[in-house]
Structure formats: structure tokens, C-alpha cells
Scaffold this active site. Structure first.
Site, PDB file in Angstrom:
ATOM      1  N   HIS A  30       0.798  -1.120   0.021  1.00 53.67           N
ATOM      2  CA  HIS A  30       0.090   0.105   0.027  1.00 53.67           C
ATOM      3  C   HIS A  30       0.727   1.402   0.136  1.00 53.67           C
ATOM      4  CE1 HIS A  30      -3.263  -2.597   1.218  1.00 53.67           C
ATOM      5  NE2 HIS A  30      -3.975  -1.873   0.737  1.00 53.67           N
TER       6      HIS A  30
ATOM      7  N   LYS B 136      -0.930   4.955   4.558  1.00 52.81           N
ATOM      8  CA  LYS B 136      -1.792   4.103   5.241  1.00 52.81           C
ATOM      9  C   LYS B 136      -1.595   4.261   6.895  1.00 52.81           C
ATOM     10  CE  LYS B 136      -4.288  -0.430   4.669  1.00 52.81           C
ATOM     11  NZ  LYS B 136      -5.516   0.091   4.989  1.00 52.81           N
TER      12      LYS B 136
END
Ligand SMILES: NC(=O)C1=CN([C@@H]2O[C@H](COP(=O)(O)OP(=O)(O)OC[C@H]3O[C@@H](n4cnc5c(N)ncnc54)[C@H](OP(=O)(O)O)[C@@H]3O)[C@@H](O)[C@H]2O)C=CC1
Ligand SMILES: O=C(O)C1=N[C@H](C(=O)O)C[C@H](O)C1
Length: 252
Positions: free
Chosen positions: A139, A143
Site C-alpha cells: 500500500h 496508510k
């Protein structure tokens, strides 16, 4: 009499965030939906029922989503939740709230990407045939949670399939380990989280068996990938009282 049905009135919590911004654009662009309210940190949730929202979409943070959700359910507003952090305990809690509010619908989806839903289904299907299964999720570095909700949910599905097939613990001779080298363990499945710029949301599920491996991979390269799933859930939640966990049953 007009044959035009009224647009569904939608509110968004976390509206200025990465996902919230996309959701607002997608709702605005849909002829059958009307964006009536947006709420961000520090702004009152009361703006949502005040604007007559039929459905609220939450893309906020794991540490605030339960309070938002509880508040909306208490107000009798349907909710579509994309925020991560839904442990089985949290899901059970939401089910209890909804039992006291029989007309209200909530959809919680760890991932609204159609490809991601299929990736999880393929992984669940493959799980019983391989002695080893590990997950690598990648990711963007902004995040806040690890492992991702998608990875956690995939691990739970794999664990369930392994248990149903009578598979035991995975083989692993590791006796000396630098902390974290083997990833986090979710229901007996190792999950490895990579955070690096250039990524949006990606996941590989790697299976190993006698003389072969199988890798199932999904890539969201743009957040628009989540929008068809979000809009599907917004349209469906009003006719589905109670809790819908995952997008699978909405796609069938
Ligand atoms: N299910 C799915 O398909 C997907 C799920 N996600 C999940 O969605 C969540 C959001 O992701 P993303 O958009 O990238 O995150 P962002 O940080 O970009 O957005 C979160 C937004 O929520 C706001 N916010 C924080 N606290 C509150 C609060 N108490 N009330 C109202 N708004 C609040 C933030 O405001 P501020 O910045 O001012 O704090 C921010 O605008 C994450 O949990 C992520 O994992 C993401 C993509 C797809
Ligand atoms: O934070 C994100 O970006 C994403 N969060 C969800 C998750 O935690 O699984 C869904 C997707 O992976 C994008």
C-alpha cells in the site's frame, strides 16, 4: 404521474480524504444519487440527518469508525462502510446494534474493488489444496493500519477453508527470527505488509504445495477501482436491513 423515481440522498463521512473525495465525485456523477451532506473531522454528524441523508458512506479511520457507525444506526440511517479495522468482535457488535434497529441496513466491505473481491474468492477456493499460504499486501505509505483490512479478511477466509478441509498448522522450521521477519500472524496465516510510494492497494496470496506454487494477485492502481462497488452498496443497502459483510452477496 411522473415515472421518475427520487434520487437516493447520500452523505459522506471522511469526505475530504483520499477515498471520500472519490466517493463524492462518483455520487455527484450518478443520476440516481444526490450528495446532500459531507462531514470531516471536527464537524457534527448531525449534518447528515439534517440534510435528509438516506445512506451515509464512511471512509474515515479505524479508531473513529465505530462511533460514527453507532451514531448513524441509532439515527436510523443506512450505512456503507469502507473503513478498515473490522475484527470479528467489531462485526458482532454491529450485528447487535442492528438487532435493535430492524429497519436499518449496514454494508461493511473490506474492499470494494470487484477484482479484489474475486481475488479473495479465488484465494478461499485454492486454500484447501495447498499446505502453505502467505499474504503480501502493498500500500501507499500514508496508510495508518497494518495489515490491511483486505489482507486480514483474506487470512480469515483462508483459515476457515483450511479448517474445513482438516488442514493443520503450516510447515515452518524457523527457529531463529529477527522480530517481524516472518510477518504478522492472522488466524495462522502469515501476512507481510509493504508501505511504499508508487502503490495504491495491491495484494498477493502465495500458495505452496508439493512441487508447485500458485500466486493470486490483485492491483488497484487508481481509487476509481473502488467506486462501482461503493455505488452498488449504496443502492442496495436501503433494501437490505441488517448487516451485509463483504460485497460478495451483492454481486451474486
Ligand atoms: N473498503 C475499501 O475498498 C477501501 C477502504 N479503505 C479504507 O478507508 C479508510 C480511509 O482511507 P483514506 O481515504 O485513504 O484515508 P484518508 O486519511 O485520506 O481519509 C480519512 C478522512 O477521514 C477524516 N476523519 C478522520 N476522523 C474523522 C472523524 N472523527 N469524523 C469525520 N471524519 C474524520 C479525515 O480527516 P483529517 O484528515 O482531517 O483527519 C480524512 O479526511 C481507511 O481505513 C482505508 O483502509 C481505503 C480504500 C478502499
Ligand atoms: O488504505 C487503503 O488504501 C486501503 N484500505 C483497505 C484495506 O485496508 O484493505 C482496502 C484497500 O486495500 C485500500
Amino acid at each position: 404521474m411522473s415515472d421518475q423515481t427520487e434520487a437516493l440522498r447520500v452523505g459522506v463521512i471522511g469526505a475530504r480524504g483520499r477515498m471520500g473525495t472519490e466517493v463524492c465525485k462518483a455520487v455527484d456523477a450518478a443520476a440516481d444519487l444526490e450528495l446532500v451532506a459531507t462531514v470531516d473531522e471536527g464537524e457534527p454528524l448531525s449534518a447528515l440527518p439534517d440534510a435528509g441523508a438516506d445512506v451515509v458512506v464512511d471512509f474515515t479511520r479505524p479508531d473513529v469508525v465505530m462511533d460514527n457507525l453507532r451514531w448513524c444506526v441509532d439515527q436510523g440511517v443506512h450505512v456503507v462502510v469502507g473503513t478498515s479495522g473490522f475484527t470479528p468482535e467489531r462485526v458482532g457488535e454491529v450485528r447487535e446494534w442492528l438487532a435493535a434497529k430492524p429497519g436499518v441496513g449496514v454494508v461493511i466491505a473490506p474492499n470494494f474493488g470487484i477484482g479484489a473481491v474475486l481475488m479473495m474468492q479465488f484465494a478461499a477456493k485454492a486454500a484447501r489444496y495447498f499446505e502453505s499460504a502467505e499474504i503480501i499486501e502493498l500500500h501507499h505509505p500514508n496508510k495508518v493500519d497494518a495489515p490491511s483490512g483486505t489482507a486480514t479478511h483474506t487470512a480469515e477466509l483462508i483459515a476457515e477453508a483450511r479448517a474445513a478441509a482438516g488442514l493443520g498448522a503450516q510447515p515452518d522450521a524457523t527457529a531463529q527470527e529477527l522480530a517481524g521477519a516472518r510477518g504478522a500472524e492472522v488466524e495462522g496465516v502469515r501476512v507481510h505488509s509493504i508501505r511504499a510510494r508508487g502503490h495504491v492497494a495491491h495484494q498477493e496470496v502465495v500458495f505452496g504445495g508439493e512441487g508447485e506454487t500458485l500466486t493470486v494477485r490483485h492491483d488497484s492502481v487508481d481509487r476509481v477501482s473502488f467506486m462501482p462497488g461503493v455505488l452498488l452498496a449504496v443502492r442496495k443497502v436501503v433494501e437490505r436491513p441488517g448487516l451485509t459483510h463483504g460485497l460478495d452477496s451483492l454481486l451474486d
